[in-house]
Design a protein around this motif. Structure first.
Motif, PDB file in Angstrom:
ATOM      1  N   THR A   1     -56.254 -63.740 -46.412  1.00 13.52           N
ATOM      2  CA  THR A   1     -57.014 -62.579 -45.810  1.00 13.52           C
ATOM      3  C   THR A   1     -55.740 -61.690 -45.036  1.00 13.52           C
ATOM      4  O   THR A   1     -55.961 -60.244 -45.389  1.00 13.52           O
ATOM      5  N   VAL A   2     -55.015 -62.060 -44.297  1.00 13.70           N
ATOM      6  CA  VAL A   2     -53.917 -61.130 -43.746  1.00 13.70           C
ATOM      7  C   VAL A   2     -53.123 -60.612 -44.835  1.00 13.70           C
ATOM      8  O   VAL A   2     -52.320 -59.615 -44.760  1.00 13.70           O
ATOM      9  N   ASP A   3     -52.780 -61.529 -45.750  1.00 15.08           N
ATOM     10  CA  ASP A   3     -51.753 -61.239 -46.868  1.00 15.08           C
ATOM     11  C   ASP A   3     -52.386 -60.236 -47.778  1.00 15.08           C
ATOM     12  O   ASP A   3     -51.631 -59.233 -48.195  1.00 15.08           O
ATOM     13  N   SER A   4     -53.523 -60.005 -48.168  1.00 15.42           N
ATOM     14  CA  SER A   4     -54.016 -59.235 -48.716  1.00 15.42           C
ATOM     15  C   SER A   4     -54.743 -57.623 -48.217  1.00 15.42           C
ATOM     16  O   SER A   4     -55.006 -56.765 -48.869  1.00 15.42           O
ATOM     17  N   ASP A   5     -54.949 -57.825 -46.714  1.00 16.32           N
ATOM     18  CA  ASP A   5     -55.369 -56.688 -46.115  1.00 16.32           C
ATOM     19  C   ASP A   5     -54.443 -56.614 -44.808  1.00 16.32           C
ATOM     20  O   ASP A   5     -54.806 -57.221 -43.823  1.00 16.32           O
ATOM     21  N   PRO A   6     -53.592 -55.528 -44.660  1.00  9.16           N
ATOM     22  CA  PRO A   6     -52.585 -55.140 -43.460  1.00  9.16           C
ATOM     23  C   PRO A   6     -53.443 -55.086 -42.333  1.00  9.16           C
ATOM     24  O   PRO A   6     -52.986 -55.460 -41.057  1.00  9.16           O
ATOM     25  N   ALA A   7     -54.767 -54.463 -42.455  1.00  5.47           N
ATOM     26  CA  ALA A   7     -55.438 -54.208 -41.125  1.00  5.47           C
ATOM     27  C   ALA A   7     -55.750 -55.674 -40.559  1.00  5.47           C
ATOM     28  O   ALA A   7     -55.958 -55.691 -39.262  1.00  5.47           O
ATOM     29  N   CYS A   8     -56.078 -56.664 -41.399  1.00  3.03           N
ATOM     30  CA  CYS A   8     -56.519 -57.830 -40.802  1.00  3.03           C
ATOM     31  C   CYS A   8     -55.346 -58.703 -40.106  1.00  3.03           C
ATOM     32  O   CYS A   8     -55.549 -59.143 -39.116  1.00  3.03           O
ATOM     33  N   LEU A   9     -54.211 -58.419 -40.621  1.00  3.57           N
ATOM     34  CA  LEU A   9     -53.063 -58.972 -39.985  1.00  3.57           C
ATOM     35  C   LEU A   9     -52.822 -58.222 -38.714  1.00  3.57           C
ATOM     36  O   LEU A   9     -52.574 -58.887 -37.681  1.00  3.57           O
ATOM     37  N   ALA A  10     -52.780 -57.116 -38.739  1.00  2.00           N
ATOM     38  CA  ALA A  10     -52.858 -56.374 -37.382  1.00  2.00           C
ATOM     39  C   ALA A  10     -53.802 -56.727 -36.469  1.00  2.00           C
ATOM     40  O   ALA A  10     -53.462 -56.923 -35.378  1.00  2.00           O
ATOM     41  N   ALA A  11     -54.984 -56.762 -36.812  1.00  3.59           N
ATOM     42  CA  ALA A  11     -56.172 -57.404 -35.931  1.00  3.59           C
ATOM     43  C   ALA A  11     -55.946 -58.316 -35.304  1.00  3.59           C
ATOM     44  O   ALA A  11     -56.427 -58.670 -34.090  1.00  3.59           O
ATOM     45  N   VAL A  12     -55.533 -59.377 -36.055  1.00  8.72           N
ATOM     46  CA  VAL A  12     -55.064 -60.700 -35.586  1.00  8.72           C
ATOM     47  C   VAL A  12     -54.428 -60.528 -34.130  1.00  8.72           C
ATOM     48  O   VAL A  12     -54.700 -61.284 -33.297  1.00  8.72           O
ATOM     49  N   PHE A  13     -53.395 -59.926 -34.060  1.00  2.03           N
ATOM     50  CA  PHE A  13     -52.434 -59.694 -32.870  1.00  2.03           C
ATOM     51  C   PHE A  13     -52.968 -58.669 -31.964  1.00  2.03           C
ATOM     52  O   PHE A  13     -52.843 -58.871 -30.640  1.00  2.03           O
ATOM     53  N   GLN A  14     -53.599 -57.519 -32.391  1.00  2.00           N
ATOM     54  CA  GLN A  14     -54.148 -56.702 -31.473  1.00  2.00           C
ATOM     55  C   GLN A  14     -55.223 -57.447 -30.626  1.00  2.00           C
ATOM     56  O   GLN A  14     -55.467 -57.150 -29.320  1.00  2.00           O
ATOM     57  N   VAL A  15     -56.211 -58.229 -31.319  1.00  2.00           N
ATOM     58  CA  VAL A  15     -57.171 -58.841 -30.522  1.00  2.00           C
ATOM     59  C   VAL A  15     -56.580 -60.033 -29.560  1.00  2.00           C
ATOM     60  O   VAL A  15     -57.247 -60.175 -28.429  1.00  2.00           O
ATOM     61  N   HIS A  16     -56.013 -60.687 -29.970  1.00  2.00           N
ATOM     62  CA  HIS A  16     -55.531 -61.837 -29.521  1.00  2.00           C
ATOM     63  C   HIS A  16     -54.300 -61.925 -28.228  1.00  2.00           C
ATOM     64  O   HIS A  16     -54.168 -62.324 -27.502  1.00  2.00           O
ATOM     65  N   VAL A  17     -53.633 -60.503 -28.512  1.00  2.00           N
ATOM     66  CA  VAL A  17     -52.333 -60.481 -27.921  1.00  2.00           C
ATOM     67  C   VAL A  17     -52.494 -59.091 -27.310  1.00  2.00           C
ATOM     68  O   VAL A  17     -52.439 -58.802 -25.906  1.00  2.00           O
ATOM     69  N   GLN A  18     -52.664 -58.096 -27.843  1.00  2.00           N
ATOM     70  CA  GLN A  18     -52.496 -56.614 -27.269  1.00  2.00           C
ATOM     71  C   GLN A  18     -53.552 -56.497 -26.323  1.00  2.00           C
ATOM     72  O   GLN A  18     -53.267 -55.627 -25.374  1.00  2.00           O
ATOM     73  N   ALA A  19     -54.734 -56.767 -26.779  1.00  2.00           N
ATOM     74  CA  ALA A  19     -55.940 -56.369 -25.818  1.00  2.00           C
ATOM     75  C   ALA A  19     -56.163 -57.332 -24.563  1.00  2.00           C
ATOM     76  O   ALA A  19     -56.101 -56.449 -23.433  1.00  2.00           O
ATOM     77  N   PRO A  20     -55.727 -58.354 -24.557  1.00  2.00           N
ATOM     78  CA  PRO A  20     -55.592 -58.987 -23.217  1.00  2.00           C
ATOM     79  C   PRO A  20     -54.524 -58.493 -22.398  1.00  2.00           C
ATOM     80  O   PRO A  20     -54.747 -58.692 -21.473  1.00  2.00           O
ATOM     81  N   TYR A  21     -53.611 -58.301 -22.934  1.00  2.00           N
ATOM     82  CA  TYR A  21     -52.394 -57.584 -22.068  1.00  2.00           C
ATOM     83  C   TYR A  21     -53.064 -56.332 -21.417  1.00  2.00           C
ATOM     84  O   TYR A  21     -52.784 -56.287 -20.305  1.00  2.00           O
ATOM     85  N   LEU A  22     -53.428 -55.378 -22.339  1.00  2.00           N
ATOM     86  CA  LEU A  22     -53.861 -54.169 -21.879  1.00  2.00           C
ATOM     87  C   LEU A  22     -54.886 -54.245 -20.566  1.00  2.00           C
ATOM     88  O   LEU A  22     -55.152 -53.674 -19.768  1.00  2.00           O
ATOM     89  N   LEU A  23     -55.820 -55.324 -20.977  1.00  2.00           N
ATOM     90  CA  LEU A  23     -57.073 -55.539 -20.106  1.00  2.00           C
ATOM     91  C   LEU A  23     -56.565 -56.130 -18.791  1.00  2.00           C
ATOM     92  O   LEU A  23     -57.043 -55.671 -17.482  1.00  2.00           O
ATOM     93  N   ILE A  24     -55.579 -56.941 -18.840  1.00  2.00           N
ATOM     94  CA  ILE A  24     -55.288 -57.667 -17.466  1.00  2.00           C
ATOM     95  C   ILE A  24     -54.411 -56.709 -16.692  1.00  2.00           C
ATOM     96  O   ILE A  24     -54.430 -56.438 -15.472  1.00  2.00           O
ATOM     97  N   LYS A  25     -53.682 -55.906 -17.284  1.00  2.00           N
ATOM     98  CA  LYS A  25     -52.714 -54.796 -16.816  1.00  2.00           C
ATOM     99  C   LYS A  25     -53.636 -53.728 -16.275  1.00  2.00           C
ATOM    100  O   LYS A  25     -53.354 -53.449 -15.084  1.00  2.00           O
ATOM    101  N   GLY A  26     -54.564 -53.353 -17.039  1.00  2.00           N
ATOM    102  CA  GLY A  26     -55.260 -52.175 -16.576  1.00  2.00           C
ATOM    103  C   GLY A  26     -56.415 -52.595 -15.584  1.00  2.00           C
ATOM    104  O   GLY A  26     -56.983 -51.649 -14.916  1.00  2.00           O
ATOM    105  N   LEU A  27     -56.830 -53.941 -15.509  1.00  2.00           N
ATOM    106  CA  LEU A  27     -57.864 -54.090 -14.694  1.00  2.00           C
ATOM    107  C   LEU A  27     -57.301 -55.008 -13.488  1.00  2.00           C
ATOM    108  O   LEU A  27     -58.009 -55.594 -12.633  1.00  2.00           O
TER     109      LEU A  27
END
Length: 237
Positions: A92-118
């Motif tokens: 899935t991630v090999d065929s769809d760059p958006a899915c590859l990006a989403a894996v890291f955005q949802v699991h790493v970027q979002a928690p980082y921003l939420l913890i910092k922002g709140l």
């Protein structure tokens, strides 16, 4: 603002997030239930008193708007559970760059921003706790979900880093689930194989995960820790 303790749960519209939200509502929490597309589950939680907040966690603008919305509805957060997830295999991630990006955005970027922002809202609670939901494959990755495992490992690293940097005010821990609740697409052969490789030989269900959150909440001398809830499966992968 209410005197009730406040819990923020991402991915609260289904499965573990939904059941945890119901449990905390029953304990008297004001639950802020994040969702992306699982509106039906959050609508049910809203009927029980939760506040639903929609955001696509792959979108940084949406996350920042979510943070602003949360600041409007509460002046404190007692428990933050970064539970939202996307589970994509290699194909899935090999065929769809958006899915590859989403894996890291949802699991790493979002928690980082939420913890910092709140962070300031967490600091207003008497015993603030962040719980990140990682995976037993953080320590021993499976080759079929390489990006997913790497992203969960990133979340594990965030857990350690924030546990250091936010101490002594805010505790940060992680739960590593194993075969808690099979997905609908898991056939009987897959289920039997997984359970045969799990020392306790059973599907755990969601209750042990909820108990793990309570344990981390109630034991105030634990931070930077990873609690496996997996029936012993990590021993054999």
């Amino acid at each position: 603002m209410s005197d009730k303790p406040v819990a923020l749960i991402t991915g609260a519209g289904r499965r573990f997030g939904f059941e945890l939200a119901k449990s905390l509502l029953a304990e008297g929490y004001h639950v802020i239930a994040h969702y992306n597309t699982s509106r039906e589950g959050v609508a049910e939680l809203e009927q029980q008193g939760a506040t639903g907040v929609q955001a696509d966690l792959t979108d940084t603008v949406a996350i920042r708007q979510m943070i602003a919305t949360i600041r409007d509805v509460t002046d404190r957060i007692d428990i933050m559970v970064n539970n939202a997830s996307c589970f994509f295999d290699n194909a899935t991630v090999d065929s769809d760059p958006a899915c590859l990006a989403a894996v890291f955005q949802v699991h790493v970027q979002a928690p980082y921003l939420l913890i910092k922002g709140l962070r300031e809202l967490l600091q207003q609670a008497s015993n603030p706790l962040v719980v990140n939901i990682t995976d037993i494959y953080t320590d021993s990755p499976t080759t079929s979900h390489i990006a997913y495992c790497a992203a969960k490992a990133g979340l594990a690293n965030l857990t350690k880093s924030f546990a250091k940097s936010l101490a002594p005010t805010i505790r940060v821990n992680a739960i590593q689930p194993g075969p808690i609740l099979f997905l609908p697409e898991h056939d009987s052969e897959h289920r039997q194989k997984v359970l045969s490789e799990t020392p306790l030989k059973v599907e755990g269900g969601l209750k042990p995960m909820i108990q793990a959150v309570r344990f981390l909440r109630d034991n105030t001398f634990i931070t930077g820790e990873f609690l496996k809830v997996d029936g012993g499966r990590a021993l054999q992968i």
